[in-house]
Scaffold this active site. Structure first.
Site, PDB file in Angstrom:
ATOM      1  N   LYS A 151     -20.233 -79.843  68.738  1.00  0.00           N
ATOM      2  CA  LYS A 151     -19.417 -79.236  67.695  1.00  0.00           C
ATOM      3  C   LYS A 151     -20.314 -78.590  66.638  1.00  0.00           C
ATOM      4  CE  LYS A 151     -15.170 -80.371  68.950  1.00  0.00           C
ATOM      5  NZ  LYS A 151     -14.115 -79.368  69.214  1.00  0.00           N
ATOM      6  N   LYS A 249      -4.993 -76.362  76.579  1.00  0.00           N
ATOM      7  CA  LYS A 249      -4.705 -77.691  76.045  1.00  0.00           C
ATOM      8  C   LYS A 249      -3.193 -77.879  76.070  1.00  0.00           C
ATOM      9  CE  LYS A 249      -8.800 -78.182  73.137  1.00  0.00           C
ATOM     10  NZ  LYS A 249      -9.336 -78.202  71.756  1.00  0.00           N
TER      11      LYS A 249
END
Length: 312
Positions: A151, A249
């Site tokens: 990230k 997703k």
């Protein structure tokens, strides 16, 4: 078919440690669990919604309650797509309908979905944003991981230092990075050039949602995946020429039913296919595993962040 009984419950799951991405820090996650019961069979679905779209528990619950009568009339998954928009509410009900049909027919969901007998899939393990040293230590702690996703926060120099530290600590793994909308177009050349030095195999969502047109015609030596920019099936056509990979997703798109359609459309457009997950328990992750059978990349490590997962 008999009418269904729908119950909706909400839970707060606690993360084992804070999870940091560009612009957000998570210590807990709220999830909604929908259960459909026909008196003899039951189906369940869990959803976390989409935080950056305001798709939270009150929004999901209100959306479900608004169409409760239609759901309890035992609708099909395709009918569900017509009465609920993409998002967590539809995902929870969609998953419950899949499991309910599996229970009624005695066939597992993978058979109903036509994806073939499940095989093990390799998931990425995510390292949340922190100091380079702490992130390298976390990568080392994922001793079993063969794929790691990093990230980033949009601080170019610090982000490259983070990647350098992780690559030095784990020279053996597939490594991808997730910009989580943290960069601007002016950063992109330097970002891609800097990442290339560390054998980065994927750059996910570097620019903010709404800035997709800035990627028109951009040539990157690292494949670029669209996540926040690609919510549902309606968005996949615009991915061509901007993204190389579509990250599906189920909380975004509204469930496995839509996810399967997105994967097929991405393949038709000769784009790569990835499945990801919001933070949730293994109940939320299970439909993603079914979709993962069709994907090039799998990022289903959501339950690993939890202090305590659902059991059984």
């Amino acid at each position: 078919m008999p009418r269904l009984s729908l119950s909706v419950e909400t839970e707060t799951v606690r993360l084992a440690e804070p999870f940091r991405i560009s612009g957000y820090v998570f210590e807990t996650a709220d999830v909604l669990v929908a259960t459909l019961d026909d008196g003899g069979h039951r189906g369940r679905g869990e959803a976390a919604g989409v935080y950056y779209l305001g798709d939270d528990l009150p929004h999901m619950r209100a959306a479900i309650e608004a169409v409760r009568s239609a759901i309890e009339a035992d609708l099909t998954r395709e009918e569900l797509r017509s009465i609920l928009p993409p998002g967590g509410a539809r995902n929870a009900i969609d998953a419950a309908l899949w499991e309910l049909e599996a229970a009624r027919t005695g066939k597992p969901v993978w058979v109903l979905a036509g994806v073939g007998e499940p095989r093990p899939v390799r998931t990425t393990f995510t390292v949340s944003a922190d100091t380079p040293e702490a992130m390298a230590a976390k990568a080392v702690s994922y001793a079993q991981a063969k794929s790691i996703k990093v990230k980033l926060t949009g601080d170019l120099d610090l982000d490259l230092a983070r990647v350098a530290a992780i690559r030095a600590a784990r020279p053996d793994v597939w490594l991808g990075v997730d910009g989580n909308q943290g960069f601007v177009r002016a950063d992109l050349d330097a970002l891609v050039e800097g990442l290339s030095a560390y054998e980065i195999s994927l750059l996910e969502q570097p620019l903010a949602r709404g800035c997709e047109a800035e990627l028109d015609g951009y040539r990157s030596s690292i494949p670029i995946a669209g996540d926040e920019s690609l919510i549902s099936l309606a968005d996949v056509a615009d991915a061509k020429g901007r993204f190389d990979v579509v990250n599906i997703k189920l909380d975004k798109c509204g469930g496995l039913t839509e996810g399967l359609l997105m994967a097929a459309e991405a393949r038709r457009l000769e784009l790569g296919v990835m499945v990801g997950t919001m933070i949730g328990t293994r109940l939320a992750t299970a439909p993603g595993f079914v979709l993962g059978q069709l994907c090039d990349l799998v990022d289903l490590d959501g339950p690993t962040f939890l202090a305590k997962d659902r059991s059984p």
